[in-house]
Design a protein around this motif. Structure first.
Motif, PDB file in Angstrom:
ATOM      1  N   ALA A   8       0.581  -3.405   5.977  1.00 46.96           N
ATOM      2  CA  ALA A   8       2.169  -3.267   6.094  1.00 46.96           C
ATOM      3  C   ALA A   8       3.712  -4.267   6.895  1.00 46.96           C
ATOM      4  CB  ALA A   8       2.477  -1.622   7.390  1.00 46.96           C
ATOM      5  N   ARG A  11       5.116  -5.708   3.599  1.00 48.71           N
ATOM      6  CA  ARG A  11       5.788  -4.612   3.385  1.00 48.71           C
ATOM      7  C   ARG A  11       7.553  -5.073   4.207  1.00 48.71           C
ATOM      8  NH1 ARG A  11       2.845   0.041   4.563  1.00 48.71           N
ATOM      9  NH2 ARG A  11       1.463  -0.528   2.704  1.00 48.71           N
ATOM     10  N   ARG A  14       8.836  -8.354   3.499  1.00 50.08           N
ATOM     11  CA  ARG A  14       9.539  -7.674   2.160  1.00 50.08           C
ATOM     12  C   ARG A  14      11.010  -6.787   1.731  1.00 50.08           C
ATOM     13  NH1 ARG A  14       4.876  -6.329  -1.759  1.00 50.08           N
ATOM     14  NH2 ARG A  14       4.375  -8.291  -2.367  1.00 50.08           N
ATOM     15  N   SER A  21       6.973  -7.374  10.620  1.00 50.94           N
ATOM     16  CA  SER A  21       5.661  -7.959  10.057  1.00 50.94           C
ATOM     17  C   SER A  21       5.135  -8.790  10.603  1.00 50.94           C
ATOM     18  CB  SER A  21       6.911  -8.509   8.778  1.00 50.94           C
ATOM     19  OG  SER A  21       5.687  -9.288   8.298  1.00 50.94           O
TER      20      SER A  21
END
Length: 101
Positions: A8, A11, A14, A21
């Motif tokens: 997670a 992701r 990104r 994050s």
């Protein structure tokens, strides 16, 4: 244990959501450490083996350096690529000393 949160966090990174994050990654690591240390302590008591969580001189120096660099990095409110590289160099030094004492 860290895999779902780690994925997670990747992701979120990104998707250019850096704060999310970092929160996922650090929270997951903290929870994992918070559960691991007490579990190891209980097992060491159960099997009547001494538990040593001490650091050697090399590790103490690296820990102090990491804390100092972390304060400088996070104290400014903004981070740069150079500061990230410094953290990676400290980590690489730790790995080198751990593998080749």
């Amino acid at each position: 244990m860290l895999l779902p949160e780690g994925l997670a966090a990747l992701r979120a990174a990104r998707a250019n959501r850096l704060q999310t994050s970092l929160n996922l990654a650090l929270g997951s690591a903290l929870a994992s450490i918070g559960l691991t240390i007490p579990t190891v302590a209980v097992v060491s008591i159960a099997v009547r083996q001494p538990l040593e969580l001490g650091l050697g001189m090399n590790e103490e120096v690296l820990l102090a350096l990491t804390l100092l660099v972390g304060v400088v990095t996070l104290g400014t409110g903004r981070t740069t690529v150079l500061q990230g590289i410094v953290h990676l160099v400290i980590f690489a030094t730790f790995l080198f000393l751990a593998l080749l004492p």
